[in-house]
Design an enzyme around this catalytic site. Structure first.
Site, PDB file in Angstrom:
ATOM      1  N   VAL A  60     -43.295  35.473  85.959  1.00 37.39           N
ATOM      2  CA  VAL A  60     -43.536  36.628  86.834  1.00 37.39           C
ATOM      3  C   VAL A  60     -42.445  36.856  87.869  1.00 37.39           C
ATOM      4  CG1 VAL A  60     -46.041  36.586  86.603  1.00 37.39           C
ATOM      5  CG2 VAL A  60     -44.954  35.236  88.404  1.00 37.39           C
ATOM      6  N   TYR A  61     -41.565  35.886  88.083  1.00 38.88           N
ATOM      7  CA  TYR A  61     -40.542  36.065  89.107  1.00 38.88           C
ATOM      8  C   TYR A  61     -39.596  37.194  88.694  1.00 38.88           C
ATOM      9  CZ  TYR A  61     -41.955  31.464  90.965  1.00 38.88           C
ATOM     10  OH  TYR A  61     -42.652  30.409  91.482  1.00 38.88           O
ATOM     11  N   SER A  62     -39.568  38.218  89.529  1.00 34.31           N
ATOM     12  CA  SER A  62     -38.716  39.385  89.271  1.00 34.31           C
ATOM     13  C   SER A  62     -38.905  39.924  87.856  1.00 34.31           C
ATOM     14  CB  SER A  62     -37.238  39.049  89.524  1.00 34.31           C
ATOM     15  OG  SER A  62     -37.029  38.722  90.881  1.00 34.31           O
ATOM     16  N   ASP A  63     -40.178  39.942  87.435  1.00 32.47           N
ATOM     17  CA  ASP A  63     -40.538  40.544  86.150  1.00 32.47           C
ATOM     18  C   ASP A  63     -39.753  39.935  84.990  1.00 32.47           C
ATOM     19  OD1 ASP A  63     -42.173  42.362  84.740  1.00 32.47           O
ATOM     20  OD2 ASP A  63     -40.514  43.766  84.541  1.00 32.47           O
ATOM     21  N   LYS A  88     -43.521  28.907  84.239  1.00 34.43           N
ATOM     22  CA  LYS A  88     -44.964  29.003  84.441  1.00 34.43           C
ATOM     23  C   LYS A  88     -45.534  30.219  83.745  1.00 34.43           C
ATOM     24  CE  LYS A  88     -44.007  27.547  89.189  1.00 34.43           C
ATOM     25  NZ  LYS A  88     -42.731  28.277  89.280  1.00 34.43           N
TER      26      LYS A  88
END
Length: 323
Positions: A60-63, A88
């Site tokens: 999910v970090y920066s899509d 993750k």
């Protein structure tokens, strides 16, 4: 650099982990402080030169672009097997109803997407980012076990949940012969020590490695209480984590740092590293001194009076960082 094993595994990891949430393309106005590929590259080089071999990101970090930058940068600098890459799964990555969570469908889709973005055929440590209240834990555990059997994942980890939930997961894995979680990535620092009540003793008892996120309290432990940064100004989640009751602790960090002639970050990090249960704190870096201070903290040993001063003003907090 110092190295240790991750929990009761034979996996050797550096005592400092580079957190890669800071690297990615800002998406939909989120994380405007993220660094793009060219700007991020020097920090991976600096980390490798310092002996860091453990790198943590998430889908999910920066899509997803954090994974892309992490994989592209690391694998252009070192052979794949010389680094430990963790990512993750849990958060929303697609708009459809199965686009988030820890169902078998979501896990199977997201591991393949993460591997593609990272540019590798396996992840060293695959972590569930949060607990999924809508999916039976047995379904999640069996799906994760299947990833290990398929060779896509080497080890499994968890992050930020209640101790009873983690206990349940460990028990069910043992009961069914599924692959066990070997690590816990939880929120732990001088401003938030609620994990000392149950989670950290559980990890110590079960031989689970602890890789705390935000060991510097999103930077609050590195500067005077009333100052801010570009990140803190846009960090809505971070503002929910702290209150003025924490100010005396920050003041104590600053005073000890002045007395020692070192950066406050070194004091705060040395305190986390001094806890026997902690394996490798996760450090984000957008300036060179961020990594320098983290590595320097490995050689900084606090005496009993300093530890007492740092811990004296702590007050109980409501549980934050997860549901």
């Amino acid at each position: 650099m110092e190295y240790t094993t991750l929990g009761r595994t034979g996996l050797k990891v550096s005592r400092i982990t580079l957190g890669c949430m800071s690297y990615g393309i800002p998406h939909r106005g989120r994380q405007p402080w993220s660094l793009n590929l060219d700007d991020a590259r020097p920090f991976f080089r600096q980390a490798l030169d310092a002996g860091i071999n453990f790198f943590d990101t998430a889908n999910v970090y920066s899509d997803g672009t954090s994974e892309e930058i992490t994989g592209a940068t690391l694998l252009s600098m070192v052979p794949r097997d010389e680094v430990v890459i963790a990512t993750k799964v849990h958060g929303r990555m697609h708009s459809d109803v199965n686009g988030e969570g820890l169902s078998r469908k979501a896990i199977m889709r997201e591991i393949d997407n993460s591997l593609r973005r990272l540019g590798t055929d396996y992840v060293d440590l695959y972590q569930i980012h949060r607990f999924d209240y809508t999916t039976p834990i047995e379904e999640t555990l069996e799906a994760l076990h299947d990833l290990v059997r398929a060779g896509k994942v080497r080890y499994l980890g968890a992050s930020s949940m209640h101790a009873w939930q983690f206990t349940q997961a460990l028990y069910l894995a043992d009961l069914h012969g599924w692959t066990r979680f070997v690590s816990m990535q939880n929120y732990y620092n001088l401003l938030y020590r609620e994990e000392e009540r149950e989670m950290l003793p559980l990890c110590a008892d079960q031989g689970v490695g602890v890789i705390p996120w935000s060991p510097l309290a999103r930077g609050r432990l590195t500067r005077p209480w009333d100052t801010s940064t570009e990140r803190s100004e846009s960090d809505d989640f971070g503002r929910t984590l702290y209150s003025d009751v924490d100010k005396p602790i920050v003041d104590a960090v600053l005073e000890i740092a002045r007395n020692r002639g070192v950066a406050p970050a070194q004091i705060a990090m040395a305190w986390v590293l001094s806890k026997a249960v902690v394996t490798s704190p996760i450090v984000g870096a957008t300036k060179a001194h961020h990594l320098d201070d983290a590595v320097a903290a490995l050689s900084l040993h606090l005496d009993d009076s300093e530890v007492a001063a740092l811990e004296a003003h702590y007050r109980p907090h409501a549980v934050v960082g997860y549901q």
